[in-house]
Design an enzyme around this catalytic site. Structure first.
Site, PDB file in Angstrom:
ATOM      1  N   ASP A   1     -11.291   2.762   3.819  1.00 47.56           N
ATOM      2  CA  ASP A   1     -11.707   1.362   3.686  1.00 47.56           C
ATOM      3  C   ASP A   1     -13.206   1.247   3.419  1.00 47.56           C
ATOM      4  O   ASP A   1     -13.686   0.187   3.004  1.00 47.56           O
ATOM      5  CB  ASP A   1     -11.420   0.604   4.999  1.00 47.56           C
ATOM      6  CG  ASP A   1     -10.107  -0.163   4.956  1.00 47.56           C
ATOM      7  OD1 ASP A   1      -9.744  -0.651   3.876  1.00 47.56           O
ATOM      8  OD2 ASP A   1      -9.469  -0.276   6.018  1.00 47.56           O
TER       9      ASP A   1
ATOM     10  N   GLN B   1      -4.910  -1.673   9.471  1.00 48.80           N
ATOM     11  CA  GLN B   1      -4.830  -2.984   8.824  1.00 48.80           C
ATOM     12  C   GLN B   1      -5.467  -4.052   9.712  1.00 48.80           C
ATOM     13  O   GLN B   1      -5.170  -4.154  10.899  1.00 48.80           O
ATOM     14  CB  GLN B   1      -3.346  -3.323   8.532  1.00 48.80           C
ATOM     15  CG  GLN B   1      -3.132  -4.603   7.743  1.00 48.80           C
ATOM     16  CD  GLN B   1      -3.652  -4.539   6.307  1.00 48.80           C
ATOM     17  OE1 GLN B   1      -3.718  -3.481   5.695  1.00 48.80           O
ATOM     18  NE2 GLN B   1      -4.052  -5.677   5.776  1.00 48.80           N
TER      19      GLN B   1
ATOM     20  N   LYS C   1       0.844  -1.204   0.000  1.00 50.66           N
ATOM     21  CA  LYS C   1       0.000   0.000   0.000  1.00 50.66           C
ATOM     22  C   LYS C   1       0.881   1.256   0.000  1.00 50.66           C
ATOM     23  O   LYS C   1       0.613   2.215  -0.722  1.00 50.66           O
ATOM     24  CB  LYS C   1      -0.946  -0.008   1.217  1.00 50.66           C
ATOM     25  CG  LYS C   1      -2.056  -1.038   1.059  1.00 50.66           C
ATOM     26  CD  LYS C   1      -2.854  -1.298   2.337  1.00 50.66           C
ATOM     27  CE  LYS C   1      -3.853  -2.436   2.091  1.00 50.66           C
ATOM     28  NZ  LYS C   1      -4.622  -2.838   3.262  1.00 50.66           N
TER      29      LYS C   1
HETATM   30  N1  GUN Z   1      -7.129  -6.857   5.763  1.00 49.61           N
HETATM   31  C1  GUN Z   1      -7.465  -7.572   4.652  1.00 49.61           C
HETATM   32  N2  GUN Z   1      -8.122  -6.804   3.762  1.00 49.61           N
HETATM   33  C2  GUN Z   1      -8.209  -5.575   4.323  1.00 49.61           C
HETATM   34  C3  GUN Z   1      -8.760  -4.339   3.869  1.00 49.61           C
HETATM   35  O1  GUN Z   1      -9.339  -4.214   2.780  1.00 49.61           O
HETATM   36  N3  GUN Z   1      -8.624  -3.282   4.722  1.00 49.61           N
HETATM   37  C4  GUN Z   1      -8.022  -3.407   5.945  1.00 49.61           C
HETATM   38  N4  GUN Z   1      -7.967  -2.326   6.713  1.00 49.61           N
HETATM   39  N5  GUN Z   1      -7.495  -4.534   6.377  1.00 49.61           N
HETATM   40  C5  GUN Z   1      -7.584  -5.606   5.563  1.00 49.61           C
END
Ligand code: GUN
Length: 290
Positions: free
Chosen positions: A121, A98, A54
């Protein structure tokens, strides 16, 4: 049947480039670059890889990233304080914590604590509700990436029958809402659906998001369907670790019009959509019109 392998990496590169150009225009007009805060609690290796990807993509898009690492044994108050400080920070336009969090921390509480306007998100109940009424501009990144791929592949989705396999809050449910908004007819099948493969076999579009390796086999697919595989499952094959999707690719691909590979399909598009969401959030917070 010849089938097309949808190149998620290439689509993601294109989308990040579109975001980069818009960020550049914003900066040339005298605005600050968008800022994305990524909070990582603990040292889960898979989460570490996702966060690195990311941050790398943010750099490519010209988005400033702020990384907050917390130890696995931090308490709820400490994590809350970090999120509250990011909510108050005018240089931060997007906040992502996350998931999954260590067991002693509440994901639900953290999701509700993030300012809805910075919730890149799209998990906050306010944004979930806005998605349900077709008004959201921050939508969960994985289903948004799937929608982008389907629209880039098929154009107008009106009247298509889409079957979504899985009903998670992160993928299945928002995917159903997005496809409904795109005028598809929607069926969601899940672990309690008695005849899931029969229903799936009626679909023009199948989105598989259950986290069960190779669940969706040839009996689930109508010839000529478009298949989006959201699963990323690590399995042992001949003593080697291998990533496979929720779709049995070798059996299903020859039946399809188009299919996403794993890896290189949905994954890169998810991260590209995070950049798009960060840009959307930043523009709204800075009162820049869309
Ligand atoms: N863990 C797995 N997929 C995601 C996501 O799309 N966002 C977040 N914050 N954590 C994740």
């Amino acid at each position: 049947m010849t089938f097309k392998v949808i190149n998620g990496k290439k689509m993601a590169d294109d989308l990040v480039e579109e975001v980069r150009l818009e960020v550049q225009q914003m900066c040339e007009a005298g605005h600050a670059a968008p800022g994305l805060a990524v909070v990582l609690v603990g040292d889960d290796p898979a989460s570490g890889v996702y966060v690195r990807n990311k941050i790398r993509r943010a750099e490519q898009a010209g988005i400033r990233s702020i990384e907050k690492r917390m130890s696995a044994d931090c308490n709820q108050e400490e994590l809350d304080a970090v999120v509250e400080a990011l909510n108050q920070d005018d240089d931060v336009h997007g906040i992502l914590v996350q998931l999954p969090l260590p067991k002693h921390l509440s994901e639900e509480r953290i999701i509700r604590l993030i300012s809805p306007q910075k919730d890149v998100d799209g998990f906050h109940p306010v944004n979930v509700g806005l998605l349900g009424t077709g008004q959201a501009d921050l939508v969960p990144c994985t289903p948004l990436g799937c929608l982008e791929m389907l629209q880039r592949e098929l154009g107008d989705l009106s009247g298509k029958h889409a079957v979504i396999v899985g009903r998670s809050n992160i993928v299945g449910k928002p995917m159903a809402n997005l496809l409904l908004q795109a005028n598809c007819t929607i069926t969601v099948v899940h672990s309690r659906t008695p005849n899931a493969s029969e229903i799936s076999r009626m679909a023009d579009i199948v989105v598989a998001a259950v986290g069960v390796p190779k669940l969706v086999g040839d009996a689930w697919i109508k010839p000529g369907a478009v298949v989006i595989d959201v699963g990323i499952n690590a399995i042992e094959l001949d003593g080697k670790r291998k990533l496979v999707g929720d779709v049995d690719y070798d059996k299903v691909a020859p039946m399809c019009q188009a299919i996403t590979p794993v890896p290189g399909g949905v994954g890169p598009m998810t991260i590209a959509c995070l950049m798009k969401n960060t840009l959307v959030a930043a523009k709204r917070l800075m009162n820049i019109s869309h």
